[in-house]
Design a protein around this motif. Structure first.
Motif, mmCIF file in Angstrom:
data_model
loop_
_atom_site.group_PDB
_atom_site.id
_atom_site.type_symbol
_atom_site.label_atom_id
_atom_site.label_comp_id
_atom_site.label_asym_id
_atom_site.label_seq_id
_atom_site.Cartn_x
_atom_site.Cartn_y
_atom_site.Cartn_z
ATOM 1 N N UNK A 163 -10.957 -25.064 1.674
ATOM 2 C CA UNK A 163 -11.178 -24.574 0.319
ATOM 3 C C UNK A 163 -10.178 -25.224 -0.619
ATOM 4 N N UNK A 164 -10.561 -25.325 -1.859
ATOM 5 C CA UNK A 164 -9.661 -25.805 -2.902
ATOM 6 C C UNK A 164 -9.159 -24.588 -3.663
ATOM 7 N N UNK A 165 -7.940 -24.153 -3.370
ATOM 8 C CA UNK A 165 -7.355 -22.986 -4.042
ATOM 9 C C UNK A 165 -7.093 -23.355 -5.493
ATOM 10 N N UNK A 166 -7.774 -22.663 -6.403
ATOM 11 C CA UNK A 166 -7.830 -23.090 -7.802
ATOM 12 C C UNK A 166 -7.319 -22.012 -8.742
ATOM 13 N N UNK A 167 -6.379 -22.348 -9.627
ATOM 14 C CA UNK A 167 -5.900 -21.365 -10.608
ATOM 15 C C UNK A 167 -6.901 -21.189 -11.738
ATOM 16 N N UNK A 168 -6.776 -20.093 -12.462
ATOM 17 C CA UNK A 168 -7.659 -19.787 -13.578
ATOM 18 C C UNK A 168 -6.839 -19.396 -14.792
ATOM 19 N N UNK A 169 -7.523 -19.185 -15.905
ATOM 20 C CA UNK A 169 -6.888 -18.666 -17.103
ATOM 21 C C UNK A 169 -6.247 -19.720 -17.964
ATOM 22 N N UNK A 170 -6.171 -19.450 -19.266
ATOM 23 C CA UNK A 170 -5.524 -20.351 -20.187
ATOM 24 C C UNK A 170 -6.301 -21.634 -20.408
ATOM 25 N N UNK A 171 -5.703 -22.546 -21.151
ATOM 26 C CA UNK A 171 -6.319 -23.850 -21.397
ATOM 27 C C UNK A 171 -6.021 -24.809 -20.249
ATOM 28 N N UNK A 172 -4.754 -24.887 -19.835
ATOM 29 C CA UNK A 172 -4.396 -25.601 -18.607
ATOM 30 C C UNK A 172 -3.918 -24.556 -17.611
ATOM 31 N N UNK A 173 -4.686 -24.362 -16.543
ATOM 32 C CA UNK A 173 -4.431 -23.266 -15.605
ATOM 33 C C UNK A 173 -3.321 -23.589 -14.617
ATOM 34 N N UNK A 174 -3.140 -24.867 -14.273
ATOM 35 C CA UNK A 174 -2.170 -25.261 -13.254
ATOM 36 C C UNK A 174 -2.810 -26.207 -12.264
ATOM 37 N N UNK A 175 -2.186 -26.371 -11.117
ATOM 38 C CA UNK A 175 -2.679 -27.312 -10.116
ATOM 39 C C UNK A 175 -3.302 -26.590 -8.934
ATOM 40 N N UNK A 176 -4.321 -27.212 -8.371
ATOM 41 C CA UNK A 176 -4.988 -26.697 -7.171
ATOM 42 C C UNK A 176 -4.478 -27.439 -5.954
ATOM 43 N N UNK A 177 -4.784 -26.908 -4.773
ATOM 44 C CA UNK A 177 -4.427 -27.557 -3.515
ATOM 45 C C UNK A 177 -5.549 -27.357 -2.507
ATOM 46 N N UNK A 178 -5.704 -28.319 -1.599
ATOM 47 C CA UNK A 178 -6.734 -28.232 -0.563
ATOM 48 C C UNK A 178 -6.139 -27.510 0.647
ATOM 49 N N UNK A 179 -6.788 -26.410 1.044
ATOM 50 C CA UNK A 179 -6.258 -25.551 2.098
ATOM 51 C C UNK A 179 -7.247 -25.447 3.258
ATOM 52 N N UNK A 180 -6.698 -25.434 4.473
ATOM 53 C CA UNK A 180 -7.511 -25.122 5.648
ATOM 54 C C UNK A 180 -7.602 -23.604 5.790
ATOM 55 N N UNK A 181 -8.755 -23.128 6.238
ATOM 56 C CA UNK A 181 -8.982 -21.682 6.307
ATOM 57 C C UNK A 181 -8.494 -21.090 7.623
ATOM 58 N N UNK A 182 -7.286 -21.495 8.021
ATOM 59 C CA UNK A 182 -6.648 -20.915 9.192
ATOM 60 C C UNK A 182 -5.182 -21.322 9.159
ATOM 61 N N UNK A 183 -4.301 -20.368 9.326
ATOM 62 C CA UNK A 183 -2.877 -20.683 9.296
ATOM 63 C C UNK A 183 -2.045 -19.428 9.113
ATOM 64 N N UNK A 184 -0.794 -19.495 9.508
ATOM 65 C CA UNK A 184 0.103 -18.348 9.383
ATOM 66 C C UNK A 184 0.568 -18.157 7.943
ATOM 67 N N UNK A 185 0.710 -19.241 7.217
ATOM 68 C CA UNK A 185 1.183 -19.187 5.837
ATOM 69 C C UNK A 185 0.670 -20.423 5.107
ATOM 70 N N UNK A 186 0.985 -20.519 3.816
ATOM 71 C CA UNK A 186 0.433 -21.644 3.062
ATOM 72 C C UNK A 186 0.996 -22.984 3.531
ATOM 73 N N UNK A 187 2.227 -22.974 4.063
ATOM 74 C CA UNK A 187 2.775 -24.217 4.590
ATOM 75 C C UNK A 187 1.957 -24.727 5.776
ATOM 76 N N UNK A 188 1.459 -23.802 6.614
ATOM 77 C CA UNK A 188 0.613 -24.188 7.747
ATOM 78 C C UNK A 188 -0.773 -24.640 7.291
ATOM 79 N N UNK A 189 -1.290 -23.969 6.269
ATOM 80 C CA UNK A 189 -2.698 -24.153 5.906
ATOM 81 C C UNK A 189 -2.954 -25.338 4.980
ATOM 82 N N UNK A 190 -1.951 -25.813 4.281
ATOM 83 C CA UNK A 190 -2.195 -26.841 3.267
ATOM 84 C C UNK A 190 -2.578 -28.182 3.904
ATOM 85 N N UNK A 191 -3.627 -28.772 3.363
ATOM 86 C CA UNK A 191 -4.050 -30.111 3.777
ATOM 87 C C UNK A 191 -3.595 -31.150 2.757
ATOM 88 N N UNK A 192 -3.699 -30.804 1.475
ATOM 89 C CA UNK A 192 -3.224 -31.693 0.410
ATOM 90 C C UNK A 192 -2.661 -30.851 -0.719
#
Length: 473
Positions: free
Chosen positions: A181-210
């Motif tokens: 999944x691409x974890x995507x922020x919302x709100x505002x005009x510039x919402x922030x940055x997204x990251x590509x995550x694997x849907x399995x992991x103990x924490x975001x450090x484990x799950x992040x692909x990009x």
């Protein structure tokens, strides 16, 4: 009262405080926060003890690393690039695909765990773009939503550090074949940055692909929709603040472009630093725009400021500017397709046909389920709808949720297709993964790890099936 945003606090703690941040100010802020929050914390602790003590069911633990080679033999392999291999063989070891071919593919059977998948179908793990899965748990409970920040221009906000791997929504996606999944922020005009995550992991450090694959910009539209609760009608109103927002964006992008020319700035500006990758081509600029005029203006704005990789998201009017998108080589990530058309003079099935029409016109198209979180699990059926109503080959529809998103996200060398050397992120399905009637995921592997397919839905089904003895009568 001190207003502390969870997402901002996490980003603040990750990026670190400036060295000259006053000690007294830090103490004052945390003293104020503790003064106001202490009685609330006691109350919440009491309520959680009373309400959640009986709950015993939990998400399955993340899968353990692959310990020996695995071969999936006899199934129909849908590579994800349009190729289909009947009675194929897929072999992977240490999380990497080592062989993908037909029945003649050889491997060491003595050292390999062989799984017979005859009559089944193998697919690359599906990719959900522009989703808030992992950032929102219960939309009506504010404490469980961590998908947006206060303010209009927040390029320094990172959805990455807010991603919750313990979300009970995540396993429901895996059960429909979604493994990324691409974890995507919302709100505002510039919402922030997204990251590509694997849907399995103990924490975001484990799950992040990009990490931080791109910035998200909501382009100010010419018109805004207003809903009338008296007669349940929708009216269009001219956006009076539009030019002001565009002027602010122009100033920010001009400053960021100049800042990006400085290789080692003596003072780091977090907002401008977050935009640096847009000008070097290391990040995409995802622009939310639906109206045809908004799409054209947004792309021209991005190009004029030196943005290398603009991507249009939503794009309900994309068919009206298809030549412009093709000429400028702009990828499109369509929003929710299971909807009615926005104009009364449009065919009722046009949203279903839109992916096919754009693809046949030569535009790069990926599918998403808008910014929904739990409904994201229906993404494969959106592709199925596009194939059925758009007279689109099913392998082409599959590419819109596998290889094409991977290319847009910049992870196509790792995932998106079943090819030797890529990550062993794939699913084994009973039937057609794009068909809600035959979609039935039997095995899911993320980096070769065999993922537990238990989820809250299955537990609830079993609970009430046992209670009423359904199927035993």
């Amino acid at each position: 009262m001190l207003n502390i945003s969870v997402l901002n606090f996490r980003n603040y703690m990750r990026t670190g405080r400036p060295s000259n941040y006053p000690i007294k100010v830090k103490k004052l802020y945390f003293a104020q926060a503790s003064y106001f929050l202490q009685p609330i914390s006691y109350f919440l602790l009491l309520i959680s003890g009373l309400l959640f003590q009986p709950v015993s069911a939990q998400n399955p633990a993340p899968a353990k690393p692959q310990t020996k080679p695995i071969a999936l033999v006899g199934g129909t392999v849908h590579v994800g690039n349009g190729t289909v291999i009947d009675k194929g063989t897929v072999v992977f070891d240490k999380g990497i695909l080592t062989a993908v071919g037909d029945a003649s593919t050889t491997f060491d059977r003595n050292a390999t765990e062989v799984i017979d998948v005859t009559g089944k179908h193998l697919y690359p793990g599906l990719i959900a773009m522009g989703a808030t899965t992992g950032l929102v748990e219960i939309s009506s409970v504010r404490a469980t939503t961590d998908n947006q920040e206060i303010g209009a221009l927040n390029p320094n906000v990172r959805a990455l550090v807010a991603y919750n791997t313990d979300s009970e929504v995540i396993p429901t996606l895996r059960n429909n074949g979604l493994l990324l999944t691409q974890a995507t922020p919302q709100g505002g005009t510039i919402s922030g940055s997204s990251s590509v995550m694997e849907l399995d992991g103990w924490n975001w450090e484990d799950a992040v692909l990009k990490k931080d694959d791109g910035l998200w910009l909501t382009w100010p539209p010419f018109f805004t929709r207003e809903f009338n609760f008296e007669d349940f009608s929708v009216s269009l109103q001219r956006n009076s603040r539009r030019q002001e927002v565009i002027n602010n964006l122009a100033q920010l992008f001009s400053d960021a472009s100049a800042y990006s020319q400085i290789k080692n700035p003596s003072i780091t500006n977090l907002k401008l630093e977050a935009l640096r990758g847009l000008f070097s081509g290391n990040q995409n600029l995802y622009i939310r725009a639906d109206n045809s005029k908004d799409i054209i203006e947004a792309v021209k704005f991005a190009k004029s400021h030196g943005v290398q990789k603009p991507v249009i998201v939503g794009a309900e009017d994309a068919l009206r500017v298809v030549d412009f998108l093709k000429e400028n080589n702009i990828p499109v990530v369509l929003g929710e397709t299971h909807r009615l058309p926005n104009r009364q003079d449009e065919p009722v099935y046009q949203p279903y046909q839109l992916p096919s029409l754009l693809q046949k016109a030569g535009v790069t198209v990926a599918l998403s389920y808008g910014e929904a979180y739990w409904r994201t699990r229906n993404l494969p059926f959106v592709a199925g709808t596009a194939a059925g109503f758009g007279n689109l080959d099913r392998e082409e529809a599959l590419k819109m949720i596998t290889s094409t998103p991977a290319k847009i996200l910049g992870v196509d060398k790792q995932v998106g297709t079943l090819e030797k050397g890529k990550l062993a992120t794939l699913v084994v399905c009973k039937g057609d993964i794009l068909d809600m009637r035959s979609n039935g995921i039997e095995h899911a592997f993320i980096r070769g790890r065999k993922t537990d397919l238990d989820d809250r839905h299955k537990r609830q089904y079993k609970k009430y099936n046992d209670k009423y003895e359904i199927g035993n009568k």
